[in-house]
Design a protein around this motif. Structure first.
Motif, mmCIF file in Angstrom:
data_model
loop_
_atom_site.group_PDB
_atom_site.id
_atom_site.type_symbol
_atom_site.label_atom_id
_atom_site.label_comp_id
_atom_site.label_asym_id
_atom_site.label_seq_id
_atom_site.Cartn_x
_atom_site.Cartn_y
_atom_site.Cartn_z
ATOM 1 N N ALA A 133 0.826 -1.253 0.147
ATOM 2 C CA ALA A 133 0.157 -0.013 -0.074
ATOM 3 C C ALA A 133 0.756 1.180 -0.166
ATOM 4 C CB ALA A 133 -0.885 0.096 1.092
ATOM 5 N N ASP A 134 0.937 1.976 0.815
ATOM 6 C CA ASP A 134 1.611 3.290 0.990
ATOM 7 C C ASP A 134 2.755 3.127 2.135
ATOM 8 O OD1 ASP A 134 0.047 3.418 3.102
ATOM 9 O OD2 ASP A 134 -0.285 5.524 3.221
ATOM 10 N N LEU A 135 3.126 2.034 2.644
ATOM 11 C CA LEU A 135 4.076 1.759 3.394
ATOM 12 C C LEU A 135 5.474 1.304 2.361
ATOM 13 C CD1 LEU A 135 5.011 1.383 6.203
ATOM 14 C CD2 LEU A 135 4.171 -1.064 6.184
ATOM 15 N N GLU A 136 6.529 1.796 2.697
ATOM 16 C CA GLU A 136 7.608 1.380 2.175
ATOM 17 C C GLU A 136 8.845 1.323 3.034
ATOM 18 O OE1 GLU A 136 10.490 4.294 -0.592
ATOM 19 O OE2 GLU A 136 8.768 3.298 -1.924
ATOM 20 N N LEU A 137 9.658 0.293 2.610
ATOM 21 C CA LEU A 137 10.843 -0.101 3.340
ATOM 22 C C LEU A 137 12.035 -0.268 2.399
ATOM 23 C CD1 LEU A 137 11.972 -0.874 6.152
ATOM 24 C CD2 LEU A 137 11.675 -2.936 5.629
ATOM 25 N N ARG A 146 5.577 5.733 5.721
ATOM 26 C CA ARG A 146 4.008 5.533 5.361
ATOM 27 C C ARG A 146 3.759 6.629 4.641
ATOM 28 N NH1 ARG A 146 -1.179 2.524 8.207
ATOM 29 N NH2 ARG A 146 -2.277 2.903 6.020
ATOM 30 N N GLY A 147 3.558 6.692 3.494
ATOM 31 C CA GLY A 147 3.114 8.146 2.645
ATOM 32 C C GLY A 147 4.473 9.094 2.708
ATOM 33 N N ASN A 148 4.155 10.377 3.311
ATOM 34 C CA ASN A 148 5.280 11.018 3.507
ATOM 35 C C ASN A 148 5.845 11.071 4.927
ATOM 36 O OD1 ASN A 148 5.244 12.255 0.765
ATOM 37 N ND2 ASN A 148 3.350 13.460 1.433
ATOM 38 N N ARG A 149 5.525 10.207 5.726
ATOM 39 C CA ARG A 149 5.947 10.194 7.365
ATOM 40 C C ARG A 149 6.998 8.984 7.339
ATOM 41 N NH1 ARG A 149 3.639 7.007 11.188
ATOM 42 N NH2 ARG A 149 1.990 6.263 9.547
ATOM 43 N N LEU A 160 11.033 -7.079 12.340
ATOM 44 C CA LEU A 160 9.744 -7.480 12.377
ATOM 45 C C LEU A 160 8.793 -6.909 11.039
ATOM 46 C CD1 LEU A 160 7.156 -8.963 13.834
ATOM 47 C CD2 LEU A 160 6.922 -6.987 15.116
ATOM 48 N N LEU A 161 8.929 -5.815 10.920
ATOM 49 C CA LEU A 161 8.314 -5.256 9.837
ATOM 50 C C LEU A 161 8.846 -5.601 8.373
ATOM 51 C CD1 LEU A 161 6.416 -2.921 8.719
ATOM 52 C CD2 LEU A 161 8.167 -1.110 8.718
ATOM 53 N N GLU A 162 10.087 -5.897 8.541
ATOM 54 C CA GLU A 162 10.598 -6.250 7.142
ATOM 55 C C GLU A 162 9.968 -7.896 6.931
ATOM 56 O OE1 GLU A 162 14.833 -7.831 5.196
ATOM 57 O OE2 GLU A 162 15.012 -6.614 6.954
ATOM 58 N N PHE A 163 10.119 -8.470 8.003
ATOM 59 C CA PHE A 163 9.543 -10.098 7.879
ATOM 60 C C PHE A 163 8.290 -9.961 7.307
ATOM 61 C CE2 PHE A 163 7.739 -13.945 9.535
ATOM 62 C CZ PHE A 163 8.345 -14.708 8.709
ATOM 63 N N LYS A 203 3.023 2.646 15.409
ATOM 64 C CA LYS A 203 3.849 3.368 14.536
ATOM 65 C C LYS A 203 3.627 3.533 12.809
ATOM 66 C CE LYS A 203 7.952 2.994 17.495
ATOM 67 N NZ LYS A 203 9.600 2.976 17.572
ATOM 68 N N VAL A 204 3.165 2.414 12.614
ATOM 69 C CA VAL A 204 2.590 2.201 11.343
ATOM 70 C C VAL A 204 1.022 2.908 10.963
ATOM 71 C CG1 VAL A 204 2.050 0.382 9.476
ATOM 72 C CG2 VAL A 204 4.014 0.218 10.867
#
Length: 224
Positions: A133-137, A146-149, A160-163, A203-204
């Motif tokens: 979606a709008d979440l990027e790593l 997430r978006g511009n944040r 954890l987020l990467e997995f 946070k997300v």
């Protein structure tokens, strides 16, 4: 249909693996010793392998090491009655892709095979960015947005987020998360995963944004 090679000398365990995989639409062939397993594993028809570590003829660690030395990259789920961390580390260093301790729940085994199949198709090693979606790593800078944040993540939160982002839309069990992120055998009595998921979710997913991290009751967690 995906095709899995089951290298297992215990007939009951091999039958359980094959039946559970069949229930998930995955076909399986079985061999019961390491030497035959090494020969069959080099055939290009298999999409994944389940490999018992304690085998007659050739042990599983030697088998997977020889496969990797010969350039065979088929993903391998190593299965062992030995549950200590050092054994797991040795298995993964030898070339295994995941490690499961006996006794195991058949659906847990099938879920891990499905993750390996998906990972192998996507070839994630070539990826430097993950997006859901709008979440990027960004895995080079280790920055999440997430978006511009921009998200400020602690090291465990990042892992954890990467997995989660590697397998969007797929239910990941607590055992899979615990072993992949913390590198330890899952303890059903711990709430460590739930605590970290809650922190990561704060946070997300902030007010006004669609929730991306979902709890699948009785199963685990899903991103997206």
């Amino acid at each position: 249909m995906s095709h899995v090679l089951v290298i297992e000398d215990d007939e009951i365990t091999a039958r359980e693996i094959a039946l559970e995989l069949a229930a998930h639409g995955i076909s399986a062939d079985r061999v019961n010793d390491g030497l035959q397993g090494l020969q069959r594993a080099q055939e290009p028809i298999y999409d994944a392998i389940t490999l018992d570590l304690m085998l007659p003829g050739m042990d599983g660690l030697t088998l997977v090491t020889q496969l990797r030395e010969r350039g065979i990259r088929t993903p391998v789920l190593m299965i062992s009655a030995l549950g200590d961390v050092n054994e797991r580390v040795r298995g993964l260093r030898a070339g295994g892709d995941d490690y499961l301790t006996k006794p195991f729940a058949p659906d847990e085994m099938a879920a891990r095979i499905e993750v390996l199949l998906r990972r192998h198709r996507q070839e994630p090693s070539a990826q430097t960015r993950l997006r859901v979606a709008d979440l990027e790593l960004d895995m080079i800078t280790r920055i999440a947005r997430r978006g511009n944040r921009e998200l400020t993540l602690l090291p465990t939160e990042y892992r954890l987020l990467e997995f989660l982002m590697r397998y969007p839309g797929q239910v990941l069990t607590r055992a899979m998360i615990f072993e992949s992120v913390w590198g330890l055998r899952f303890d059903p009595g711990t709430n460590l995963i739930d605590v970290h998921i809650a922190r990561l979710r704060r946070k997300v997913d902030i007010d006004g944004e669609p929730s991306l991290i979902r709890t699948m009751r009785g199963s685990g967690y899903r991103l997206g």
